[in-house]
Design an enzyme around this catalytic site. Sequence first.
Site, mmCIF file in Angstrom:
data_model
loop_
_atom_site.group_PDB
_atom_site.id
_atom_site.type_symbol
_atom_site.label_atom_id
_atom_site.label_comp_id
_atom_site.label_asym_id
_atom_site.label_seq_id
_atom_site.Cartn_x
_atom_site.Cartn_y
_atom_site.Cartn_z
ATOM 1 C CD GLU A 173 54.585 29.215 44.724
ATOM 2 O OE1 GLU A 173 54.701 29.894 43.709
ATOM 3 O OE2 GLU A 173 55.357 28.272 45.026
ATOM 4 C CD GLU A 222 58.026 32.879 52.014
ATOM 5 O OE1 GLU A 222 57.884 31.882 51.311
ATOM 6 O OE2 GLU A 222 58.419 32.821 53.207
ATOM 7 C CG ASP A 249 59.291 25.419 56.021
ATOM 8 O OD1 ASP A 249 60.309 25.444 55.310
ATOM 9 O OD2 ASP A 249 58.683 26.450 56.349
ATOM 10 C CE LYS A 293 65.460 16.867 65.049
ATOM 11 N NZ LYS A 293 66.075 18.073 65.563
ATOM 12 C CG ASP A 304 62.709 17.234 49.492
ATOM 13 O OD1 ASP A 304 61.805 17.869 50.061
ATOM 14 O OD2 ASP A 304 63.918 17.431 49.730
ATOM 15 N NE ARG A 322 68.068 28.621 47.392
ATOM 16 C CZ ARG A 322 67.841 28.822 48.690
ATOM 17 N NH1 ARG A 322 68.624 28.287 49.592
ATOM 18 N NH2 ARG A 322 66.810 29.567 49.080
ATOM 19 C CD GLU A 365 62.280 19.203 42.003
ATOM 20 O OE1 GLU A 365 61.786 20.281 41.657
ATOM 21 O OE2 GLU A 365 61.980 18.114 41.485
HETATM 22 C C1 LIG Z 1 61.211 24.969 51.993
HETATM 23 S S1 LIG Z 1 60.743 26.557 51.404
HETATM 24 C C2 LIG Z 1 60.238 26.212 49.715
HETATM 25 C C3 LIG Z 1 60.254 27.432 48.817
HETATM 26 C C4 LIG Z 1 59.737 27.227 47.380
HETATM 27 N N1 LIG Z 1 58.355 26.783 47.368
HETATM 28 C C5 LIG Z 1 60.596 26.273 46.609
HETATM 29 O O1 LIG Z 1 60.128 25.198 46.232
HETATM 30 O O2 LIG Z 1 61.752 26.627 46.349
HETATM 31 C C6 LIG Z 1 59.178 26.812 52.234
HETATM 32 C C7 LIG Z 1 58.743 28.252 52.235
HETATM 33 O O3 LIG Z 1 57.429 28.326 52.767
HETATM 34 C C8 LIG Z 1 57.335 29.460 53.647
HETATM 35 N N2 LIG Z 1 56.209 29.169 54.552
HETATM 36 C C9 LIG Z 1 56.126 28.146 55.435
HETATM 37 N N3 LIG Z 1 54.927 28.145 56.047
HETATM 38 C C10 LIG Z 1 54.217 29.204 55.536
HETATM 39 C C11 LIG Z 1 52.926 29.715 55.777
HETATM 40 N N4 LIG Z 1 52.106 29.153 56.662
HETATM 41 N N5 LIG Z 1 52.529 30.806 55.092
HETATM 42 C C12 LIG Z 1 53.367 31.384 54.187
HETATM 43 N N6 LIG Z 1 54.616 30.937 53.916
HETATM 44 C C13 LIG Z 1 55.034 29.853 54.579
HETATM 45 C C14 LIG Z 1 58.707 29.536 54.264
HETATM 46 O O4 LIG Z 1 58.999 30.826 54.768
HETATM 47 C C15 LIG Z 1 59.611 29.148 53.086
HETATM 48 O O5 LIG Z 1 59.970 30.286 52.342
#
Ligand SMILES: C[S@@+](CC[C@H](N)C(=O)[O-])C[C@H]1O[C@@H](n2cnc3c(N)ncnc32)[C@H](O)[C@@H]1O
Length: 243
Positions: free
Chosen positions: A75, A100, A150, A154, A186, A219, A221
């Site tokens: 994941e 993460e 993420d 933009k 989303d 959260r 989603e």
């Molecule tokens: C918008 S959150 C979504 C979290 C979770 N997947 C959810 O659906 O609730 C995106 C997560 O991806 C992590 N993240 C972003 N780019 C990453 C990367 N290249 N390697 C590891 N984690 C990453 C961020 O720190 C963040 O915790």
Amino acid sequence: MTDVGVPGRARVHREVVSYVRRSARMRPNQRRAWERHGADYVLEVPARETSTSVDPAARVDLRAAFGRTAPLVVEIGPGTGESLVAMAAARPGVDVLAFEVYAPAVAQLVGALARAQLDNVRIVAANAAEGLQHLLDEATVTELWTFFPDPWPKARHHKRRLVDADFAALASSRLVPGGRWRLATDWADYARQMREVLDAQPGLVREPGGRWADRPVTRFEARGLAAGREVSDLTYVRVPDER
Ligand SMILES: C[S@@+](CC[C@H](N)C(=O)[O-])C[C@H]1O[C@@H](n2cnc3c(N)ncnc32)[C@H](O)[C@@H]1O
């Protein structure tokens, strides 16, 4: 990778990454969880320069880390593990390796894993793109999960989106034949970008279908739905190389 620098001075390589470099400061309960249970779940991986990088020479022994050999799920970006903990608990027969970058989220995830007494999850607190490249061999991953990466909405930030053509090629190479890459977002234009690059990636074939029912609503989603955004789930299957 972009070169930045002042003429006449040594140039610094500043990488474009898919995340914001944030403070690693933890709340007391997060720090406690990390201190008590971090060693059970977080794999030590040497970094290159920034704390979230991975040294190209780094290796992890997954068999030793999990204490067994089982189908491997990876994941990317589980955050605090709202969906990961439930999904790993429902799949005791698979090992889940989570990448993460945000340390406080990792600490919270560690606490949740310990409370759930799960032993089939390990975490690398580093950039998944580097982790996939340096720590995982080709054709070793049975499922790859990328839920709500993420969005970087933009236009000038689109280059920071994790799922681009280069990453698709890397991720596809790590999947076993028949392995699945499951994604959700989303953001409609990110979903479009995902489809464009994954449809164009030789070796990946889209599997029709709607929302993956096994995936709990997180959260992120819920926030997207509350804002009126539509959630897209995508699944791609790795087909054997044509030789
Ligand atoms: C918008 S959150 C979504 C979290 C979770 N997947 C959810 O659906 O609730 C995106 C997560 O991806 C992590 N993240 C972003 N780019 C990453 C990367 N290249 N390697 C590891 N984690 C990453 C961020 O720190 C963040 O915790």
